[in-house]
Design a protein around this motif. Structure first.
Motif, short mmCIF file in Angstrom:
data_model
loop_
_atom_site.label_atom_id
_atom_site.label_comp_id
_atom_site.label_asym_id
_atom_site.label_seq_id
_atom_site.Cartn_x
_atom_site.Cartn_y
_atom_site.Cartn_z
N TRP A 65 0.82 -1.21 0.00
CA TRP A 65 0.00 0.00 0.00
C TRP A 65 0.86 1.26 0.00
CZ3 TRP A 65 0.60 3.41 4.03
CH2 TRP A 65 1.19 2.92 5.19
N THR A 66 2.10 1.14 0.41
CA THR A 66 3.00 2.30 0.45
C THR A 66 3.36 2.79 -0.95
OG1 THR A 66 4.85 0.75 0.66
CG2 THR A 66 3.97 1.68 2.69
N ASP A 67 3.06 1.99 -1.97
CA ASP A 67 3.39 2.38 -3.36
C ASP A 67 2.24 3.11 -4.06
OD1 ASP A 67 5.87 1.23 -3.12
OD2 ASP A 67 5.30 -0.66 -4.07
N LEU A 68 1.22 3.50 -3.31
CA LEU A 68 0.02 4.08 -3.93
C LEU A 68 0.11 5.59 -4.14
CD1 LEU A 68 -2.76 2.05 -2.07
CD2 LEU A 68 -2.03 1.83 -4.44
N LYS A 69 1.30 6.15 -4.04
CA LYS A 69 1.52 7.59 -4.29
C LYS A 69 0.67 8.44 -3.35
CE LYS A 69 3.01 7.09 -9.08
NZ LYS A 69 2.82 7.54 -10.49
N ILE A 70 1.01 8.36 -2.08
CA ILE A 70 0.28 9.06 -1.02
C ILE A 70 1.02 10.34 -0.63
CG2 ILE A 70 -0.58 8.87 1.35
CD1 ILE A 70 -0.50 5.77 0.90
N HIS A 71 0.28 11.42 -0.57
CA HIS A 71 0.83 12.69 -0.10
C HIS A 71 0.03 13.14 1.12
CE1 HIS A 71 2.48 16.76 -0.11
NE2 HIS A 71 1.25 17.21 0.04
N THR A 72 0.71 13.57 2.17
CA THR A 72 0.05 14.07 3.36
C THR A 72 0.24 15.58 3.46
OG1 THR A 72 0.52 11.98 4.50
CG2 THR A 72 -0.19 13.84 5.86
#
Length: 289
Positions: A65-72
């Motif tokens: 799931w860390t590869d889903l291009k997440i920005h916080t």
């Protein structure tokens, strides 16, 4: 003590800027006139902190799931005045949704959903709302405000006429009961959900349009699963029931945005914030992935 701000997943998640991201996490540290327990204002920080302890692989799908291009995003400044806060939150959500991103907002009390869901409804006309909650949140006014956490669905389903389905409900006033009956508001009471049969999930999803906003009040789950919430109500959804519903929703509908709210941590235990972070990860995988 409030943890320092960290991006969702911490060092496990590759750095992704807003423009390159697929999923955007928006912390909304807002709380005004809580009904019972306090502390949800710091909830987003605790969820983000707990998220740094999760492994990178989803155990059910095998997906990283860390590869889903997440920005916080950094938490925005929010007014303590409820009506103004809703407008500020709506503007913050709109700026993200206008870029075509999938948005997960972290509250804060449930009033944040008025702003985020309104932004989503304008970006996706005809959108519906799935509400997981212990309470109907259909009061017209509470603690001196129409923008209180107890009025969320009255504003969205009532005033804004957004088609909505509520699941896990087990606490409501006579005013809310009567409003739901008069308007045909769809409610799945917790005691009517069969723990041995998931047919109810098909029924819930079938009542929703193609585009859906998911709002997850953590008191929708049983206090044995998440004790750290402002108004814990016995008899809620199990973790697996909530997860099955999220999975079923993501498989059959387009979830355009979601929120998790009403975390109020209990000192010396991390179960509530960690479970909230895990539910966020499941939303990424099943609804945004």
């Amino acid at each position: 003590m409030r943890p320092h701000f960290v991006p969702f997943g911490g060092g496990e998640v590759p750095e992704t800027d807003l423009e390159s991201s697929r999923i955007v996490v928006l912390p909304l540290p807002y709380e005004a006139n809580p009904s019972y327990g306090e502390g949800s204002q710091d909830g987003p920080y605790h969820i983000l902190d707990a998220s740094t302890q999760m492994e990178a692989v989803d155990e059910e799908t095998g997906q990283e799931w860390t590869d889903l291009k997440i920005h916080t995003c950094r938490p925005p400044s929010i007014s303590p005045e409820p009506e103004k806060a809703v407008l500020e939150i709506e503007a913050a959500a709109k700026a993200i949704l206008d870029k075509g991103k999938r948005l997960l907002s972290l509250g804060g009390d449930h009033a944040v959903t008025i702003g985020t869901a309104r932004a989503a409804a304008k970006a996706y006309p005809g959108m519906g709302i799935l509400q997981i909650d212990a309470h109907m949140d259909l009061r017209n006014s509470w603690n001196g405000s129409k923008f209180n956490h107890a009025c969320v669905m009255r504003r969205l389903a009532g005033d804004d006429k957004i088609p909505s389905v509520a699941v896990g409900i087990r606490s409501f006033s006579a005013e809310e009961r009567d409003f739901a009956r008069q308007t045909g508001h769809q409610v799945f009471l917790a005691h009517g959900i069969d723990p041995k049969d998931d047919e109810w999930i098909d029924q819930v999803v079938s009542l929703l349009p193609e585009n859906v906003y998911l709002t997850l009040d953590l008191d929708g789950l049983d206090p044995s699963v998440i004790p750290g919430t402002g108004t814990p109500e016995p008899g809620g959804l199990s973790y697996r029931q909530a997860l099955d519903l999220i999975r079923g929703l993501g498989a059959r509908r387009n979830v355009v945005a979601a929120d998790i709210n009403e975390l109020a941590v209990i000192p010396h235990t991390h179960v509530s914030e960690y479970t909230a972070a895990r539910l966020a990860q499941k939303i990424f995988v099943y609804c945004f992935g």
